[in-house]
Design an enzyme around this catalytic site. Structure first.
Site, PDB file in Angstrom:
ATOM      1  N   GLY A 298      -1.216  -2.674  -2.286  1.00 34.90           N
ATOM      2  CA  GLY A 298      -0.015  -3.490  -2.379  1.00 34.90           C
ATOM      3  C   GLY A 298       1.060  -3.058  -1.412  1.00 34.90           C
ATOM      4  N   LYS A 314       6.527  -1.670  -6.418  1.00 35.31           N
ATOM      5  CA  LYS A 314       5.195  -1.783  -5.807  1.00 35.31           C
ATOM      6  C   LYS A 314       4.544  -3.067  -6.280  1.00 35.31           C
ATOM      7  CE  LYS A 314       0.704   0.546  -5.475  1.00 35.31           C
ATOM      8  NZ  LYS A 314      -0.084   1.726  -5.883  1.00 35.31           N
ATOM      9  N   ASP A 410      -6.825  10.618  -5.476  1.00 34.71           N
ATOM     10  CA  ASP A 410      -6.240  10.214  -4.191  1.00 34.71           C
ATOM     11  C   ASP A 410      -5.047  11.105  -3.834  1.00 34.71           C
ATOM     12  OD1 ASP A 410      -6.174   8.778  -1.871  1.00 34.71           O
ATOM     13  OD2 ASP A 410      -5.161   7.029  -2.709  1.00 34.71           O
TER      14      ASP A 410
END
Length: 600
Positions: A298, A314, A410
């Site tokens: 996004g 976001k 991540d």
């Protein structure tokens, strides 16, 4: 479409038995009493009315004669008057006429003109071929001037004894045209009624009967145009149906995703997160004008909840995935309360619009501060050490501080934000997974994370099972990138992706050639400690990596007490010698590995 084409074929595209036909587009129409020889059945025509077509699409009428039959080209047929106009294809009709005059032309007759109109005599001359295209010349003179000299051009010709009585009208014979007519069968009444005639197969052969004209045959070009139109129309219709079906499936899938999302939000209502509408987000972000970042899932916009509270919004991509990233991030961040993890202020699930609202951090991501010590944004080794310790504590909280173990998958500099006081905040939980604390491993369907920070076991089970140790590998690569001041991955080659192993770290630790020059002894100790912790975290096999609790203890303790891990490329442990990096073809790195199926 098949039914329509079948109907077209029955409307006369193919040869219709005893229907109307022609040899060429401009040729005379052929129907009863005439028929095309060798094409139409015998009962479609009358005896003696056979016609043939040439390769040039001309229509021929043939008369028996010796030594060869006489073939004349048909120019016009009048079915009402029972008249047919013929000519010689070789433009020598007088010669053919003399042969016809001595042969039978049944069932046809020479056309007799009324006595009151034409009274002339036609003379025939035999002329040399080099003077005339036709050796037989026909000339007409007035009956009152019998035997007069007709023309000086005939001095080379010999007059024949053949003459035509004045009672016959052959005035067009010199112009290569001859008129014939027939008496039987007589279809004049049928033609006058707009109908066709045919032989009465039940009665006598001379008896005819009338019948309605069949539908007009469709020409080949028109047939091709119709078939092309129908085919194109069918394809367009099919494409519209496919598009409609895809749109229907898309919105049905989105509807199912929305229903699943609503059930998820019902479960998390007890946590009392703020739910914003899409109109609220548009107002907060001033119609999404200030874009501050963009990721795989996004776009991030800056906004204001009030004059004093800045937020980051976001917005998730509507066209990608089934909303699992949004559910994962909201479900994870709603349970987290730690100083080193970004706090979610609220979310938006308005129709297909999905977003997360969290605090805005003015100093941006850690990525912009990674570089050599002489760069403008360098924060200093003491502050970098505090940042790495805070990140480690945040990951430790995710692994041990919640009801369920949270695996981020991540960890990288872009997903670490810095507030006004440079306190790091771990963010972006789109790939995160929750698992029980007593579960040591987890199954995944595909590689998760950012290339260069993904643990080897995420790619291949040969290195071990996927677990919380995968986050420790990512943290170790982040540490080494901070120490080295450069990225650990080379994407300059589109075909090959180089994951760089920092062998210079071993040189730094062992006091050999220095990759970076550090004058201050205290900073030198910090750099070596960060390097040692990073090397321990990136051990290829997960079992050799420390837990995050141990990593925090290592960062808080004295670096001099830390032992150096083995060098995987040392000549005593590997035949690869002094190799400085490992080059991994990207396509083989991803597609050639064993897939570990995910268990929900």
């Amino acid at each position: 479409m098949a039914v329509l084409l079948l109907q077209l074929s029955t409307m006369g595209v193919c040869h219709n038995e005893c229907g109307e036909s022609r040899c060429g587009r401009h040729g005379p129409r052929i129907r009863f009493p005439f028929r095309l020889k060798h094409i139409d059945p015998d009962h479609c025509g009358y005896p003696g009315f056979d016609l043939t077509c040439t390769h040039n699409h001309h229509t021929l009428l043939e008369f028996p004669a010796l030594p060869l039959p006489i073939k004349l080209q048909v120019n016009y047929i009048d079915y009402t008057s029972r008249y047919i106009s013929v000519s010689d294809p070789e433009n020598c009709l007088p010669r053919q006429f003399l042969r016809l005059n001595h042969s039978s032309i049944s069932p046809f007759h020479f056309l007799i003109m009324p006595d009151s109109l034409y009274f002339s005599t036609i003379y025939f001359f035999n002329c040399p071929p080099n003077k005339f295209s036709c050796p037989i010349y026909a000339a007409m003179s007035a009956s009152s001037v019998d035997g007069a000299v007709l023309s000086s051009t005939l001095i080379f010709c010999t007059k024949l004894n053949e003459t035509i009585p004045s009672s016959f009208g052959y005035t067009s014979l010199p112009q290569n045209e001859l008129g014939l007519w027939w008496s039987k069968p007589n279809c004049s009444e049928c033609e006058a009624q707009g109908k066709l005639c045919k032989l009465n197969t039940i009665g006598s052969q001379d008896v005819i009967q009338c019948f309605d004209r069949p539908p007009k045959p469709i020409s080949k070009m028109r047939y091709v145009a119709i078939v092309t139109g129908v085919s194109v129309g069918s394809i367009v219709l099919l494409l519209h149906l496919l598009a409609f079906f895809k749109i229907y499936r898309y919105f049905r899938s989105k509807g199912e995703d929305q229903a699943r999302l609503e059930r998820f939000l019902q479960d998390y209502r007890a946590l009392k997160p703020t739910r914003f509408s899409y109109a609220d987000l548009s107002r907060i972000t001033n119609c999404f004008r200030d874009k501050i970042g963009e990721g795989a899932h996004g776009v991030v916009f800056r906004g204001k909840l009030s004059n004093k509270i800045l937020v980051a919004v976001k917005m998730f991509n509507n066209s990608e995935g089934d909303g699992q990233e949004f559910i994962s991030e909201v479900g994870t961040m709603a349970k987290i309360h730690h100083v080193n993890v970004a706090r979610m202020l609220g979310f938006c699930a308005d129709g297909f619009h999905r977003a997360i609202v969290y605090n805005f951090f003015s100093n941006g991501s850690l990525q912009k501060y990674i570089g050599p010590p002489d760069m403008e944004n360098f924060l200093g080794w003491e502050r970098l050490q505090q940042i790495t310790l805070s990140i480690a504590k945040g990951i430790e909280y995710l692994h041990y501080g919640c009801d369920n173990r949270i695996l981020h998958f991540d960890i990288n500099p872009r997903n670490v934000l810095l507030d006004d006081h440079f306190i790091p905040k771990i963010t972006d939980f789109g790939l995160a997974k929750l698992c029980p604390k007593n579960q040591s491993t987890i199954s995944v369907t595909a590689a998760k994370g950012t290339l260069g920070y993904i643990a080897p076991e995420v790619f291949s089970r040969n290195f071990g099972n996927v677990s919380y140790k995968s986050d420790i590998y990512s943290f170790g690569m982040l540490l080494l990138e901070m120490v080295g001041g450069k990225k650990n991955i080379d994407m300059s080659d589109e075909e090959r992706c180089q994951v760089l192993y920092p062998e210079w770290i071993h040189d730094l630790i062992e006091g050999r050639d220095m990759y970076i020059q550090i004058e201050d002894e205290g900073d030198n100790r910090i750099v070596k400690k960060l390097a040692l912790v990073g090397l321990w975290c990136i051990q290829w096999h997960p079992v050799n990596r420390p837990s995050m609790k141990t990593v925090v203890q290592m960062l808080e303790g004295e670096g001099d007490k830390l032992k150096s891990p083995p060098n995987p490329f040392d000549s005593t442990t590997s035949s690869m010698g002094t190799r400085k990096n490992t080059s991994v073809p990207q396509r083989h790195l991803i597609h050639g590995l064993e897939i570990i199926h995910e268990v929900e």
